[in-house]
Design an enzyme around this catalytic site. Structure first.
Site, mmCIF file in Angstrom:
data_model
loop_
_atom_site.group_PDB
_atom_site.id
_atom_site.type_symbol
_atom_site.label_atom_id
_atom_site.label_comp_id
_atom_site.label_asym_id
_atom_site.label_seq_id
_atom_site.Cartn_x
_atom_site.Cartn_y
_atom_site.Cartn_z
ATOM 1 N N GLN A 191 6.473 -9.083 3.595
ATOM 2 C CA GLN A 191 6.057 -8.734 2.235
ATOM 3 C C GLN A 191 7.219 -8.859 1.255
ATOM 4 O OE1 GLN A 191 4.559 -4.889 3.383
ATOM 5 N NE2 GLN A 191 2.418 -5.564 3.313
ATOM 6 N N CYS A 247 0.818 -1.210 0.000
ATOM 7 C CA CYS A 247 0.000 0.000 0.000
ATOM 8 C C CYS A 247 0.853 1.261 0.000
ATOM 9 C CB CYS A 247 -0.954 0.013 1.191
ATOM 10 S SG CYS A 247 -0.137 -0.038 2.801
ATOM 11 N N ASN A 248 2.102 1.157 0.445
ATOM 12 C CA ASN A 248 2.949 2.339 0.550
ATOM 13 C C ASN A 248 4.061 2.421 -0.487
ATOM 14 O OD1 ASN A 248 1.751 3.705 2.716
ATOM 15 N ND2 ASN A 248 2.676 2.280 4.173
ATOM 16 N N ARG A 249 4.263 1.365 -1.265
ATOM 17 C CA ARG A 249 5.368 1.404 -2.230
ATOM 18 C C ARG A 249 5.188 0.368 -3.323
ATOM 19 N NH1 ARG A 249 9.967 1.753 0.235
ATOM 20 N NH2 ARG A 249 9.026 2.057 2.285
ATOM 21 N N ALA A 257 -9.369 -10.004 4.340
ATOM 22 C CA ALA A 257 -8.999 -10.944 5.404
ATOM 23 C C ALA A 257 -7.519 -11.293 5.320
ATOM 24 C CB ALA A 257 -9.848 -12.207 5.321
ATOM 25 N N GLY A 258 -6.735 -10.359 4.781
ATOM 26 C CA GLY A 258 -5.293 -10.568 4.670
ATOM 27 C C GLY A 258 -4.579 -10.255 5.975
#
Length: 425
Positions: free
Chosen positions: A117, A50-52, A187-188
């Site tokens: 991640q 979400c940020n990169r 639901a991650g």
């Protein structure tokens, strides 16, 4: 190897740019294959959160082809990407990867999710056959250093994450969560952490909406909550005081009309909505409604800054660990650079040995004196092994290349005593 780290993140690009360059999980493998074919990427991995969005690559050509491929792959123009991207090469690329994996480049300083991640990005690229020896060694060093950062500094203490910050922000809107119902969309891992933090703060009830009902039931069941499908969100939305969404959907899941209907059923009781998905799950127009407090991932900065100060000292220690890791990797790569030279020199020495050994055996078979044959073998082998380096050293000395002579002393372990004794002979 030319290691490149190319990307955009929350500090260089606004949300509307980041969501257009995001790679959904199901398109990562095709994208890896396209990049290898069209951008000259021998080895490549894609990290998209979400940020990169970052691309780690061992490139056959320069970065311009990678840049061109990205603009073709996404809906971003070359001008937009040029204004917000960053590109690191060599040691700087490795250092950046270590900072990312260690949580030092995250929106929440020291957040733990990014390492997992990055490991997932590496595993997916490896499974797709896009990771070779160069990226393999780089990733392994990155993971080892990130582990040191976590274990040897306080940056991982009192875990802070986007999920934790989301719940903290919800508490600022609703001081007592014990009276509230939360609708969690997705639901991650992030939503799972949100659910845990909400439960720890005593949330009254949790509803989990997900694309697959089984996963939603699994998560909701841990907190005696309720599971629904994404299509059922309009039916339960009016019951939610808090809505937190984080999915991999490429299209918005909640529009202005659905929220307006829910507000009417709630008699305009306020709703807190936090969209931490990229691309966004909730249409921006929802924020125009009077009784909705809509935040995106970029709005978490204020809360996060309060936590950042307590981690800066740990971050300084983490950077020291990273520098040691970069230096160790550099030494390892330099040592690998010598492998081919050492192998070639050994092969050449073996060939010379075989030549002289054949001559010696032939002389012995012809009845030659064994002592003289062995002595001749040793003398010939020594002369042939030393011919090339001694010729080069004489040439270097004649040209005044003192550094070459000093290097020769180191290579051949020649001490000052050796030099003094040679002058006496």
């Amino acid at each position: 190897m030319t290691l490149l780290a190319f990307g955009i993140n929350h500090t260089t690009a606004p949300l509307h740019i980041r969501e257009r360059l995001a790679f959904a999980p199901d398109v990562v493998v095709p994208a890896l294959n396209q990049a290898r074919a069209r951008a000259g990427a021998r080895e490549i991995a894609i990290l998209s959160t979400c940020n990169r969005t970052e691309i780690y690559v061992d490139c056959e050509r320069d970065s311009r082809e990678l840049f061109a491929w990205l603009t073709e792959h996404s809906s971003i123009s070359a001008e937009e990407l040029a204004s917000c991207h960053y590109l690191w090469e060599g040691d700087e690329a490795l250092r950046h990867m270590m900072k990312v994996a260690g949580g030092l480049d995250s929106l929440v300083l020291g957040e733990p999710q990014i390492l997992g991640q990055m490991k997932s990005a590496y595993a997916q690229a490896k499974e797709a056959g896009a990771v070779g020896a160069q990226l393999e060694s780089a990733f392994q060093q990155v993971f080892a250093v990130a582990k040191q950062v976590r274990s040897q500094t306080a940056i991982g203490q009192n875990p802070v994450s986007v999920a934790y910050t989301a719940v903290t922000l919800a508490q600022q809107i609703f001081s007592d969560l014990k009276q509230d119902t939360a609708l969690l969309i997705g639901a991650g891992e992030t939503i799972e952490l949100v659910a845990r933090h909400l439960a720890e703060q005593g949330i009254k009830y949790i509803i989990v909406a997900n694309r697959t009902l089984g996963r939603a039931q699994e998560l909701a069941g841990q907190y005696k909550g309720e599971a629904v499908l994404l299509a059922d969100i309009p039916d339960v939305l009016h019951r939610a005081d808090i809505v937190i969404s984080s999915t991999a959907s490429q299209l918005p899941l909640l529009g202005k009309g659905a929220v307006e209907s829910a507000l009417k059923k709630r008699k305009h009781k306020p709703m807190f909505m936090l969209d931490i998905a990229v691309p966004r799950d909730i249409e921006a127009e929802v924020g125009e409604l009077d009784d909705v407090y809509l935040y995106t991932v970029d709005d978490l900065n204020t809360v996060i800054d309060q936590n950042r100060k307590s981690r800066e000292e740990a971050a300084e220690r983490a950077m020291e660990i990273i520098e040691l890791g970069v230096n160790a990797y550099r030494r390892e790569q330099r040592a690998l650079d010598a492998v081919d030279t050492i192998r070639a020199y050994r092969k050449k020495a073996d060939e010379l040995r075989e030549q002289e050994l054949k001559k010696a055996l032939k002389q012995l078979q012809s009845g030659g004196d064994s002592e003289k044959v062995v002595a001749q073998l040793a003398r010939n082998l020594t002369n042939k092994l030393l011919h090339a380096p001694t010729t080069a050293l004489r040439e270097a000395s004649a040209k005044g290349q003192g550094d070459t002579l000093r290097l020769a002393h180191e290579l051949f372990a020649i001490t000052q005593d050796d030099l003094d004794n040679s002058e006496k002979e």
